[in-house]
Design a protein around this motif. Structure first.
Motif, PDB file in Angstrom:
ATOM      1  N   GLU A  96       7.940   7.672   2.697  1.00  0.00           N
ATOM      2  CA  GLU A  96       8.267   7.967   4.092  1.00  0.00           C
ATOM      3  C   GLU A  96       7.193   8.842   4.737  1.00  0.00           C
ATOM      4  O   GLU A  96       6.868   8.675   5.915  1.00  0.00           O
ATOM      5  CB  GLU A  96       9.635   8.642   4.159  1.00  0.00           C
ATOM      6  N   GLU A  97       6.634   9.745   3.948  1.00  0.00           N
ATOM      7  CA  GLU A  97       5.567  10.603   4.471  1.00  0.00           C
ATOM      8  C   GLU A  97       4.328   9.790   4.815  1.00  0.00           C
ATOM      9  O   GLU A  97       3.733   9.961   5.886  1.00  0.00           O
ATOM     10  CB  GLU A  97       5.225  11.688   3.444  1.00  0.00           C
ATOM     11  N   GLN A 108      18.952   7.668  -8.540  1.00  0.00           N
ATOM     12  CA  GLN A 108      18.752   8.541  -7.374  1.00  0.00           C
ATOM     13  C   GLN A 108      17.716   9.622  -7.696  1.00  0.00           C
ATOM     14  O   GLN A 108      16.812   9.892  -6.898  1.00  0.00           O
ATOM     15  CB  GLN A 108      20.078   9.204  -6.968  1.00  0.00           C
ATOM     16  N   GLU A 109      17.832  10.203  -8.860  1.00  0.00           N
ATOM     17  CA  GLU A 109      16.901  11.257  -9.266  1.00  0.00           C
ATOM     18  C   GLU A 109      15.487  10.703  -9.449  1.00  0.00           C
ATOM     19  O   GLU A 109      14.498  11.371  -9.129  1.00  0.00           O
ATOM     20  CB  GLU A 109      17.399  11.887 -10.576  1.00  0.00           C
ATOM     21  N   THR A 110      15.387   9.477  -9.960  1.00  0.00           N
ATOM     22  CA  THR A 110      14.081   8.859 -10.226  1.00  0.00           C
ATOM     23  C   THR A 110      13.398   8.407  -8.944  1.00  0.00           C
ATOM     24  O   THR A 110      12.189   8.604  -8.768  1.00  0.00           O
ATOM     25  CB  THR A 110      14.252   7.650 -11.164  1.00  0.00           C
ATOM     26  N   LEU A 111      14.154   7.802  -8.048  1.00  0.00           N
ATOM     27  CA  LEU A 111      13.560   7.162  -6.870  1.00  0.00           C
ATOM     28  C   LEU A 111      13.439   8.087  -5.663  1.00  0.00           C
ATOM     29  O   LEU A 111      12.667   7.795  -4.744  1.00  0.00           O
ATOM     30  CB  LEU A 111      14.383   5.929  -6.486  1.00  0.00           C
ATOM     31  N   ARG A 112      14.178   9.196  -5.638  1.00  0.00           N
ATOM     32  CA  ARG A 112      14.123  10.089  -4.475  1.00  0.00           C
ATOM     33  C   ARG A 112      12.703  10.570  -4.167  1.00  0.00           C
ATOM     34  O   ARG A 112      12.243  10.443  -3.021  1.00  0.00           O
ATOM     35  CB  ARG A 112      15.055  11.284  -4.658  1.00  0.00           C
ATOM     36  N   PRO A 113      11.972  11.118  -5.131  1.00  0.00           N
ATOM     37  CA  PRO A 113      10.613  11.586  -4.799  1.00  0.00           C
ATOM     38  C   PRO A 113       9.681  10.456  -4.382  1.00  0.00           C
ATOM     39  O   PRO A 113       8.795  10.663  -3.540  1.00  0.00           O
ATOM     40  CB  PRO A 113      10.136  12.259  -6.092  1.00  0.00           C
ATOM     41  N   ALA A 156       0.832  -1.206   0.000  1.00  0.00           N
ATOM     42  CA  ALA A 156       0.000   0.000   0.000  1.00  0.00           C
ATOM     43  C   ALA A 156       0.869   1.260   0.000  1.00  0.00           C
ATOM     44  O   ALA A 156       0.583   2.221  -0.729  1.00  0.00           O
ATOM     45  CB  ALA A 156      -0.934  -0.006   1.204  1.00  0.00           C
ATOM     46  N   LEU A 157       1.915   1.249   0.803  1.00  0.00           N
ATOM     47  CA  LEU A 157       2.823   2.407   0.844  1.00  0.00           C
ATOM     48  C   LEU A 157       3.484   2.623  -0.512  1.00  0.00           C
ATOM     49  O   LEU A 157       3.606   3.766  -0.984  1.00  0.00           O
ATOM     50  CB  LEU A 157       3.895   2.185   1.919  1.00  0.00           C
ATOM     51  N   ASP A 158       3.921   1.543  -1.153  1.00  0.00           N
ATOM     52  CA  ASP A 158       4.558   1.675  -2.466  1.00  0.00           C
ATOM     53  C   ASP A 158       3.578   2.171  -3.521  1.00  0.00           C
ATOM     54  O   ASP A 158       3.931   2.985  -4.382  1.00  0.00           O
ATOM     55  CB  ASP A 158       5.162   0.338  -2.889  1.00  0.00           C
ATOM     56  N   MET A 159       2.353   1.672  -3.481  1.00  0.00           N
ATOM     57  CA  MET A 159       1.342   2.116  -4.444  1.00  0.00           C
ATOM     58  C   MET A 159       1.094   3.619  -4.310  1.00  0.00           C
ATOM     59  O   MET A 159       1.063   4.353  -5.302  1.00  0.00           O
ATOM     60  CB  MET A 159       0.034   1.339  -4.237  1.00  0.00           C
ATOM     61  N   LEU A 160       0.923   4.077  -3.087  1.00  0.00           N
ATOM     62  CA  LEU A 160       0.687   5.504  -2.858  1.00  0.00           C
ATOM     63  C   LEU A 160       1.916   6.325  -3.228  1.00  0.00           C
ATOM     64  O   LEU A 160       1.799   7.427  -3.788  1.00  0.00           O
ATOM     65  CB  LEU A 160       0.320   5.735  -1.394  1.00  0.00           C
ATOM     66  N   ALA A 161       3.102   5.789  -2.950  1.00  0.00           N
ATOM     67  CA  ALA A 161       4.334   6.518  -3.225  1.00  0.00           C
ATOM     68  C   ALA A 161       4.558   6.756  -4.713  1.00  0.00           C
ATOM     69  O   ALA A 161       5.056   7.808  -5.114  1.00  0.00           O
ATOM     70  CB  ALA A 161       5.527   5.770  -2.636  1.00  0.00           C
ATOM     71  N   SER A 164      14.213 -13.290  -3.228  1.00  0.00           N
ATOM     72  CA  SER A 164      14.940 -14.480  -2.773  1.00  0.00           C
ATOM     73  C   SER A 164      16.355 -14.537  -3.339  1.00  0.00           C
ATOM     74  O   SER A 164      17.247 -15.140  -2.744  1.00  0.00           O
ATOM     75  CB  SER A 164      14.175 -15.754  -3.154  1.00  0.00           C
ATOM     76  N   LEU A 165      16.574 -13.899  -4.502  1.00  0.00           N
ATOM     77  CA  LEU A 165      17.898 -13.882  -5.115  1.00  0.00           C
ATOM     78  C   LEU A 165      18.727 -12.690  -4.661  1.00  0.00           C
ATOM     79  O   LEU A 165      19.895 -12.556  -5.046  1.00  0.00           O
ATOM     80  CB  LEU A 165      17.767 -13.864  -6.646  1.00  0.00           C
ATOM     81  N   ASN A 166      18.122 -11.803  -3.867  1.00  0.00           N
ATOM     82  CA  ASN A 166      18.815 -10.626  -3.349  1.00  0.00           C
ATOM     83  C   ASN A 166      19.418  -9.784  -4.472  1.00  0.00           C
ATOM     84  O   ASN A 166      20.574  -9.343  -4.402  1.00  0.00           O
ATOM     85  CB  ASN A 166      19.908 -11.045  -2.350  1.00  0.00           C
ATOM     86  N   ASN A 167      18.649  -9.584  -5.529  1.00  0.00           N
ATOM     87  CA  ASN A 167      19.155  -8.842  -6.687  1.00  0.00           C
ATOM     88  C   ASN A 167      18.212  -7.706  -7.085  1.00  0.00           C
ATOM     89  O   ASN A 167      18.095  -7.363  -8.258  1.00  0.00           O
ATOM     90  CB  ASN A 167      19.383  -9.781  -7.867  1.00  0.00           C
ATOM     91  N   CYS A 168      17.551  -7.124  -6.088  1.00  0.00           N
ATOM     92  CA  CYS A 168      16.548  -6.084  -6.344  1.00  0.00           C
ATOM     93  C   CYS A 168      17.023  -4.717  -5.866  1.00  0.00           C
ATOM     94  O   CYS A 168      17.766  -4.609  -4.889  1.00  0.00           O
ATOM     95  CB  CYS A 168      15.241  -6.398  -5.613  1.00  0.00           C
ATOM     96  N   ILE A 169      16.542  -3.690  -6.522  1.00  0.00           N
ATOM     97  CA  ILE A 169      16.615  -2.323  -6.016  1.00  0.00           C
ATOM     98  C   ILE A 169      15.189  -1.934  -5.661  1.00  0.00           C
ATOM     99  O   ILE A 169      14.321  -1.864  -6.539  1.00  0.00           O
ATOM    100  CB  ILE A 169      17.209  -1.355  -7.057  1.00  0.00           C
ATOM    101  N   TYR A 170      14.944  -1.729  -4.366  1.00  0.00           N
ATOM    102  CA  TYR A 170      13.586  -1.482  -3.891  1.00  0.00           C
ATOM    103  C   TYR A 170      13.232  -0.001  -3.960  1.00  0.00           C
ATOM    104  O   TYR A 170      14.106   0.875  -3.875  1.00  0.00           O
ATOM    105  CB  TYR A 170      13.436  -1.988  -2.456  1.00  0.00           C
ATOM    106  N   LEU A 171      11.941   0.264  -4.076  1.00  0.00           N
ATOM    107  CA  LEU A 171      11.480   1.643  -4.128  1.00  0.00           C
ATOM    108  C   LEU A 171      11.779   2.383  -2.833  1.00  0.00           C
ATOM    109  O   LEU A 171      11.930   3.602  -2.833  1.00  0.00           O
ATOM    110  CB  LEU A 171       9.968   1.680  -4.405  1.00  0.00           C
ATOM    111  N   LYS A 172      11.890   1.659  -1.735  1.00  0.00           N
ATOM    112  CA  LYS A 172      12.142   2.294  -0.440  1.00  0.00           C
ATOM    113  C   LYS A 172      13.625   2.328  -0.080  1.00  0.00           C
ATOM    114  O   LYS A 172      13.984   2.828   0.991  1.00  0.00           O
ATOM    115  CB  LYS A 172      11.371   1.571   0.663  1.00  0.00           C
ATOM    116  N   ASP A 173      14.501   1.824  -0.938  1.00  0.00           N
ATOM    117  CA  ASP A 173      15.932   1.816  -0.647  1.00  0.00           C
ATOM    118  C   ASP A 173      16.453   3.233  -0.424  1.00  0.00           C
ATOM    119  O   ASP A 173      16.051   4.183  -1.118  1.00  0.00           O
ATOM    120  CB  ASP A 173      16.716   1.170  -1.796  1.00  0.00           C
TER     121      ASP A 173
END
Length: 351
Positions: A310-311, A299-304, A70-75, A209-218
């Motif tokens: 977080e909000e 960084q520019e794409t995922l920062r906002p 839900a947080l990711d969808m709203l973000a 499971s493969l630990n090869n992701c960049i998450y939206l919350k990283d």
């Protein structure tokens, strides 16, 4: 039957926090559809009941992941004023429709479903046998779609067999009981790279499971560390060596995320992606420089997105209120469909 011009249903199984593969594979496209506004209604389902089909022994994990999703969808831009966000398990009408549809599908047909076959082939996942709930997942998905009269269903290519089976169920129901259900149509990502973003390790699939992701919350540091260690072209040993870009995750990511403004800001010596890729392919361009550029782009794409997440995370009650109100709306719509289905099946004894 109600007017169903462009009713849209999107669904996400809560397997954990979402990553950039989800962003380009479905989330951004769904937000674009939402903001175009060319529909009667749009639904965004968090499919927690389906998440239990292979996590039935870990309900706490699924419950926690509902909030993560839900947080990711709203973000990323889901707007509760435009998209009805709801929790699947809180709409019991979906279970009722699934039960009715089970009579329309044979065991042999479920066994032929490519998506089901692929998942079942992962024997370590079901070492105690395949649960019936998982086996009948395509029927459940048909219930999710038809409950809201959705005629537009954005999916990845790997989910097309599910939509095909849902269409078969709709056709069979309507042929037996009369025109009652709306035929769904799949919308798939236009970009082949976006359709299946590879993992940072070069694996064809981005997977927790493969630990090869960049998450939206990283965090910014986590993104930088992951980009620094990304798989590239193993044959590109020296800067002057020609390099491969087509199977290189760094360049695949850049082909998806890098925009003209990114080149202008962070790598102005190149006019765009094609010029950068051509230089790498003929040799003379090092991986470190390309990775630094990719880090700047991400960084520019995922920062906002991270900041919005977080909000919302600081006010979980507000997020739950959004899901509660959306679920009320979704359940009302599904109840109307169930009434129509039961009437067609002559199960309306007390009308």
């Amino acid at each position: 039957m109600t007017d169903t011009k462009n009713i849209v249903l999107t669904g996400i199984r809560p397997t954990g926090a979402l990553h950039i593969g989800h962003l380009v594979g479905s989330l951004q496209a769904n937000v674009d559809i939402q903001n175009q506004g060319d529909y009667v209604r749009m639904y965004g389902m968090i499919a927690d009941a389906q998440g239990l089909t292979d996590n039935f022994d870990n309900p706490d994990k699924v419950r926690q992941n509902v909030m993560e999703v839900a947080l990711d969808m709203l973000a990323v831009g889901y707007d509760p004023d435009k998209t009805t966000m709801f929790i699947q398990s809180e709409v019991s009408e979906l279970t009722e429709l699934t039960f009715y549809y089970m009579n329309l599908v044979t065991v042999a047909r479920l066994q032929r479903n490519p998506t089901v076959k692929t998942e079942i082939s992962q024997k370590e996942k079901f070492n105690g046998g395949v649960p019936v709930g998982f086996f009948t997942y395509p029927i459940s998905q048909a219930a999710d779609i038809t409950a809201f009269d959705a005629n537009i269903v954005p999916v990845g290519e790997d989910q097309l067999p599910m939509l095909e089976q849902a269409s078969e169920i709709v056709h069979k129901f309507n042929s037996i009981y009369g025109e009652t259900l709306v035929m769904p149509h799949a919308v798939v990502p236009q970009s082949k790279a976006a359709a299946r973003l590879p993992g940072t390790d070069g694996n064809a699939k981005m997977s927790k499971s493969l630990n090869n992701c960049i998450y939206l919350k990283d965090s910014a540091d986590e993104i930088a560390a992951k980009v620094k260690t990304m798989f590239t072209d193993p044959n590109h040993l020296r800067i002057e060596d020609p390099g491969n870009t087509t199977e290189n995750p760094v360049f695949i990511y850049l082909s998806v995320f890098a925009k003209p403004e990114h080149f202008a800001a962070f790598l102005p010596e190149y006019a765009g992606y094609e010029e950068l890729a051509a230089h790498y392919e003929r040799g003379g361009l090092g991986d470190v420089k390309v990775k630094k550029f990719l880090n700047s782009v991400l960084q520019e794409t995922l920062r906002p997105i991270r900041e919005r997440r977080e909000e919302f995370a600081r006010n979980p009650d507000k997020v739950m209120d959004i899901l509660r109100e959306g679920t009320k709306t979704a359940r009302s719509a599904a109840a109307e469909t169930v009434m129509r289905v039961k009437r067609a099946m002559k199960l309306n004894y007390f009308d």
